[in-house]
Design a protein around this motif. Sequence first.
Motif, PDB file in Angstrom:
ATOM      1  N   LEU A  69     -84.071   9.578  65.089  1.00 25.25           N
ATOM      2  CA  LEU A  69     -85.000   8.143  65.356  1.00 25.25           C
ATOM      3  C   LEU A  69     -85.937   8.340  64.210  1.00 25.25           C
ATOM      4  O   LEU A  69     -86.091   7.458  63.582  1.00 25.25           O
ATOM      5  CB  LEU A  69     -85.673   8.371  66.717  1.00 25.25           C
ATOM      6  N   ASN A  70     -86.568   9.648  64.149  1.00 24.62           N
ATOM      7  CA  ASN A  70     -87.433   9.828  62.785  1.00 24.62           C
ATOM      8  C   ASN A  70     -86.745   9.496  61.556  1.00 24.62           C
ATOM      9  O   ASN A  70     -87.315   8.731  60.721  1.00 24.62           O
ATOM     10  CB  ASN A  70     -87.950  11.466  62.834  1.00 24.62           C
ATOM     11  N   PHE A  71     -85.565   9.771  61.235  1.00 19.61           N
ATOM     12  CA  PHE A  71     -84.620   9.475  60.163  1.00 19.61           C
ATOM     13  C   PHE A  71     -84.737   8.068  59.895  1.00 19.61           C
ATOM     14  O   PHE A  71     -84.843   7.338  58.851  1.00 19.61           O
ATOM     15  CB  PHE A  71     -83.267  10.042  60.260  1.00 19.61           C
ATOM     16  N   PHE A  72     -84.643   7.443  61.263  1.00 20.81           N
ATOM     17  CA  PHE A  72     -84.421   5.777  60.787  1.00 20.81           C
ATOM     18  C   PHE A  72     -85.751   5.372  60.239  1.00 20.81           C
ATOM     19  O   PHE A  72     -85.726   4.183  59.564  1.00 20.81           O
ATOM     20  CB  PHE A  72     -83.768   5.076  62.016  1.00 20.81           C
ATOM     21  N   ILE A  73     -86.747   5.823  60.757  1.00 25.50           N
ATOM     22  CA  ILE A  73     -88.141   5.315  60.643  1.00 25.50           C
ATOM     23  C   ILE A  73     -88.334   5.416  58.970  1.00 25.50           C
ATOM     24  O   ILE A  73     -88.815   4.719  58.256  1.00 25.50           O
ATOM     25  CB  ILE A  73     -89.116   5.750  61.395  1.00 25.50           C
ATOM     26  N   ASN A  74     -88.114   6.886  58.723  1.00 23.78           N
ATOM     27  CA  ASN A  74     -88.258   6.929  57.320  1.00 23.78           C
ATOM     28  C   ASN A  74     -87.202   6.512  56.282  1.00 23.78           C
ATOM     29  O   ASN A  74     -87.625   5.915  55.235  1.00 23.78           O
ATOM     30  CB  ASN A  74     -87.767   8.645  56.966  1.00 23.78           C
ATOM     31  N   ILE A  75     -86.136   6.182  56.655  1.00 28.21           N
ATOM     32  CA  ILE A  75     -85.133   5.649  55.710  1.00 28.21           C
ATOM     33  C   ILE A  75     -85.216   4.203  55.506  1.00 28.21           C
ATOM     34  O   ILE A  75     -85.098   3.512  54.505  1.00 28.21           O
ATOM     35  CB  ILE A  75     -83.485   5.896  56.276  1.00 28.21           C
ATOM     36  N   GLY A  76     -86.114   3.435  56.657  1.00 34.84           N
ATOM     37  CA  GLY A  76     -86.403   1.987  56.539  1.00 34.84           C
ATOM     38  C   GLY A  76     -87.210   1.859  55.264  1.00 34.84           C
ATOM     39  O   GLY A  76     -87.231   1.073  54.297  1.00 34.84           O
ATOM     40  N   ALA A 124     -88.957  -4.719  62.107  1.00 39.59           N
ATOM     41  CA  ALA A 124     -87.573  -3.806  62.145  1.00 39.59           C
ATOM     42  C   ALA A 124     -87.953  -2.422  62.644  1.00 39.59           C
ATOM     43  O   ALA A 124     -87.105  -1.784  63.537  1.00 39.59           O
ATOM     44  CB  ALA A 124     -87.078  -3.723  60.658  1.00 39.59           C
ATOM     45  N   THR A 125     -88.944  -1.882  62.127  1.00 35.21           N
ATOM     46  CA  THR A 125     -89.379  -0.475  62.614  1.00 35.21           C
ATOM     47  C   THR A 125     -89.584  -0.554  64.082  1.00 35.21           C
ATOM     48  O   THR A 125     -89.124   0.099  65.124  1.00 35.21           O
ATOM     49  CB  THR A 125     -90.622   0.037  61.983  1.00 35.21           C
ATOM     50  N   GLY A 126     -90.283  -1.884  64.575  1.00 32.85           N
ATOM     51  CA  GLY A 126     -90.698  -1.592  65.968  1.00 32.85           C
ATOM     52  C   GLY A 126     -89.399  -2.099  66.883  1.00 32.85           C
ATOM     53  O   GLY A 126     -89.045  -1.124  67.899  1.00 32.85           O
ATOM     54  N   ALA A 127     -88.309  -2.473  66.368  1.00 25.45           N
ATOM     55  CA  ALA A 127     -87.008  -2.995  67.117  1.00 25.45           C
ATOM     56  C   ALA A 127     -86.243  -1.377  66.967  1.00 25.45           C
ATOM     57  O   ALA A 127     -85.675  -1.129  68.132  1.00 25.45           O
ATOM     58  CB  ALA A 127     -86.119  -3.898  66.314  1.00 25.45           C
ATOM     59  N   ILE A 128     -86.417  -1.073  66.015  1.00 26.32           N
ATOM     60  CA  ILE A 128     -85.643   0.543  66.108  1.00 26.32           C
ATOM     61  C   ILE A 128     -86.456   1.577  66.923  1.00 26.32           C
ATOM     62  O   ILE A 128     -85.589   2.368  67.830  1.00 26.32           O
ATOM     63  CB  ILE A 128     -85.922   1.228  64.568  1.00 26.32           C
ATOM     64  N   LEU A 129     -87.799   1.325  66.999  1.00 26.62           N
ATOM     65  CA  LEU A 129     -88.419   2.262  68.131  1.00 26.62           C
ATOM     66  C   LEU A 129     -87.865   1.852  69.428  1.00 26.62           C
ATOM     67  O   LEU A 129     -87.770   2.736  70.158  1.00 26.62           O
ATOM     68  CB  LEU A 129     -89.917   2.238  67.725  1.00 26.62           C
ATOM     69  N   ILE A 130     -87.857   0.728  69.661  1.00 19.22           N
ATOM     70  CA  ILE A 130     -87.595   0.333  70.957  1.00 19.22           C
ATOM     71  C   ILE A 130     -86.215   0.663  71.619  1.00 19.22           C
ATOM     72  O   ILE A 130     -85.820   1.401  72.309  1.00 19.22           O
ATOM     73  CB  ILE A 130     -87.774  -1.266  71.274  1.00 19.22           C
ATOM     74  N   LYS A 131     -85.338   0.302  70.609  1.00 21.04           N
ATOM     75  CA  LYS A 131     -83.761   0.784  70.828  1.00 21.04           C
ATOM     76  C   LYS A 131     -83.531   2.087  70.812  1.00 21.04           C
ATOM     77  O   LYS A 131     -82.929   2.872  71.697  1.00 21.04           O
ATOM     78  CB  LYS A 131     -82.934   0.016  69.795  1.00 21.04           C
ATOM     79  N   GLY A 132     -84.103   2.507  69.843  1.00 20.68           N
ATOM     80  CA  GLY A 132     -83.758   3.937  69.606  1.00 20.68           C
ATOM     81  C   GLY A 132     -84.782   4.916  70.513  1.00 20.68           C
ATOM     82  O   GLY A 132     -84.102   6.014  71.089  1.00 20.68           O
ATOM     83  N   GLY A 133     -85.752   4.615  71.156  1.00 17.49           N
ATOM     84  CA  GLY A 133     -86.570   5.077  72.088  1.00 17.49           C
ATOM     85  C   GLY A 133     -85.670   5.319  73.555  1.00 17.49           C
ATOM     86  O   GLY A 133     -85.651   6.390  74.096  1.00 17.49           O
ATOM     87  N   HIS A 134     -85.185   4.065  73.712  1.00 16.25           N
ATOM     88  CA  HIS A 134     -84.256   4.328  75.010  1.00 16.25           C
ATOM     89  C   HIS A 134     -83.021   5.020  74.620  1.00 16.25           C
ATOM     90  O   HIS A 134     -82.688   6.097  75.607  1.00 16.25           O
ATOM     91  CB  HIS A 134     -83.579   2.607  74.990  1.00 16.25           C
ATOM     92  N   ASP A 135     -82.338   5.246  73.365  1.00 17.87           N
ATOM     93  CA  ASP A 135     -81.456   5.860  73.194  1.00 17.87           C
ATOM     94  C   ASP A 135     -81.866   7.281  73.260  1.00 17.87           C
ATOM     95  O   ASP A 135     -81.109   8.331  73.589  1.00 17.87           O
ATOM     96  CB  ASP A 135     -80.847   5.567  71.891  1.00 17.87           C
ATOM     97  N   VAL A 136     -83.005   7.694  72.780  1.00 20.49           N
ATOM     98  CA  VAL A 136     -83.532   9.076  72.966  1.00 20.49           C
ATOM     99  C   VAL A 136     -83.425   9.479  74.279  1.00 20.49           C
ATOM    100  O   VAL A 136     -82.999  10.427  74.698  1.00 20.49           O
ATOM    101  CB  VAL A 136     -84.624   9.398  71.961  1.00 20.49           C
ATOM    102  N   LEU A 137     -84.164   8.710  75.158  1.00 15.70           N
ATOM    103  CA  LEU A 137     -84.626   8.725  76.559  1.00 15.70           C
ATOM    104  C   LEU A 137     -82.929   9.301  77.198  1.00 15.70           C
ATOM    105  O   LEU A 137     -82.827   9.996  78.134  1.00 15.70           O
ATOM    106  CB  LEU A 137     -85.340   7.604  77.468  1.00 15.70           C
ATOM    107  N   SER A 138     -82.052   8.221  76.907  1.00  9.60           N
ATOM    108  CA  SER A 138     -80.731   8.324  77.588  1.00  9.60           C
ATOM    109  C   SER A 138     -79.882   9.381  76.492  1.00  9.60           C
ATOM    110  O   SER A 138     -78.525   9.468  76.885  1.00  9.60           O
ATOM    111  CB  SER A 138     -79.986   6.915  77.803  1.00  9.60           C
TER     112      SER A 138
END
Length: 614
Positions: free
Chosen positions: A290-297, A268-282
């Motif tokens: 993004l960091n919040f999502f990793i913590n909250i998981g 789940a964290t990996g999926a968030i990093l991939i999707k979230g990473g893209h979103d950060v870049l765009s």
Amino acid sequence: MSAIKEKDYQGQHIDPHTWKTILSFGRSRWKYFIVIAGGGMVAGIIDLLMSLMSMWAIDGFMYSGNTEKFPLFIIAALGLQVILAGFTLIYCRSAGSLEAHLSSDVRRAAYLRLQTLSFSYYDKSSVGYLISRLTNDISRITEMVSWTCIDLGWGVMAIIASLIGMFIVNWRLALINIAAIPLLALLSVFFQKRILRYQRETRRINSMITSSFNEGITGAKTSKTLVREALNDKEFTGVTTSMKQAVMRAVTIQSIYLPLASLIISLATGAILIKGGHDVLSAFITVGQLNFFINIGNMMFEPIRNFANIFAEFQSCQAAAERVADVLTAESDIEDTAEVVAKYGDMLRPREENWEPIEGAVEFKDVSFWYKEGEPVLQHFDLKVRRGENVALVGETGGGKSTIVNLICRFYEPKEGQILIDGKDYRERSQLWLQSKLGYVLHTPHLFSGSIRENIRYGRLDATDEEVEAAAKLVGADEFIRKLEKGYDTDAGEGGNLMSTGQKQLISFARAIIADPKIFVLDEATSSIDTETERQIQAAVDTLLRDRTSFIIAHRLSTIRNADRILVIDAGRIVEQGSHKELMAKKGRYYELYMNQFHADKIDESVAALNEGV
Ligand SMILES: Nc1ncnc2c1ncn2[C@@H]1O[C@H](COP(=O)(O)OP(=O)(O)OP(=O)(O)O)[C@@H](O)[C@H]1O
Ligand SMILES: [Mg+2]
């Protein structure tokens, strides 16, 4: 007493009915539950706030470079941590108090129940088993209930708070985390069930090991005489091997479960990093988000894993809960009717002012009784005993002598017919009324833990030390008690080993006599008592019987020669009755029994004399 059978408590499924009985004790302690739930809520909210604050800190301070408000952030974070610590302290304390209150409430209720239950209850369950179960089971359940309350309260709040937080920040990433929830929940339930099964198996084998140890120690002498050591050793090795296997299985399953659960969370964290990473870049979301999502998981997955644990805990306590609930809801076969309680009071609030003085006349009127349907022990039994009469019961084993005296004591009640005390059915008066004026000495005298003095005083709680000693003197126990190192203050439990069965019996006589009973019952089993103690017991019994109605079951017929009336009981009927002299002259059953014992004694004496001569 009949063969002791222990009910098999399976505890396979969580039964809401059982838990309702136990949790109903929490009703009067609802304040603790509210504090615990409230504490959980605050902790959940603070956890969420901390994650949100880190998000703002990353986005605000790192990216903008404006650190003006940084000290404020530090103070706020510290403040939240202090509040969290305060609440943790409060709700941990509440859980501790809840545990203490619950266990004392449940214990008291169970103790009271056991006191009011009739004898027939104890036919079905062994007392030692009950006591050990009750002490262990109650601690286990109340501890579990109190502390899982915290886990539940905090867990539910943490999940709700993190869901709200995630949807506020970014619903798309929230969905990724949520997708992992059912997977993790299913996995946890699947594995916890199996872990639980092997843990239960381990406990079962563990109790077998304990009982093997117990047998090994207590039966050491017998094993030696039977040369059983090798066999015992083989059996014991078998049990310990199964124990090792069960433990290994539990550990193996545990070690598969933990990495698998971590894997799901990592995915789940990996999926968030991939999707979230893209979103950060765009530039759809910020790094802080993004960091919040990793913590909250973590905040959300931890309680889900924990819930499976809680579920397993409840299930593992199910059997214990069933045992305790069974005692708490057990119904007594012998209850005083509402009218009787209204007039005479109950066990806790006796109304002694309404008690008639007891004279001690006893009458069985057409009494039938059975323990098991279809196997009558007494049928249409009649017996009339004057006040103050000394009656002895003799006869073959299993004839029904103990049953007769148990009925007199109202440990059991007649199934048909009536037992009259002073001309009135004893069910028209309270059990306590009868039992307070009834002295009962069992064949295996039971001494309670506490000093010998306290043990004698159980007969009448307001007796002075002088009265206790006078009672002991009267039955001839004083002399040997004084010879013990601590005299009357010797602990009857520890000192129990220092005393012979005969001596313990003398102490229970002293306990009986101090209560000054009107009716006295002695049910003596054949026990090998030396002639000196036998003489002492004989003298004590003679003292006890003066001016009291008495029922003596004696296997040593010499003990009852002076009885006013001897009843020979066979298959629940009186086959002969009269004084010793009359019955001897009649040369019937009693004569036979007496002569048999007389000859057996003569042979014993000759053997003893021969042995001494050697
Ligand atoms: N608690 C019980 N449950 C079921 N049956 C019982 C129970 N107690 C006694 N019995 C049965 O009732 C019958 C009478 O037993 P009881 O104990 O009254 O005999 P007893 O004359 O006292 O024998 P003993 O001399 O061996 O003490 C026996 O058949 C016995 O097996
Ligand atoms: Mg008996």
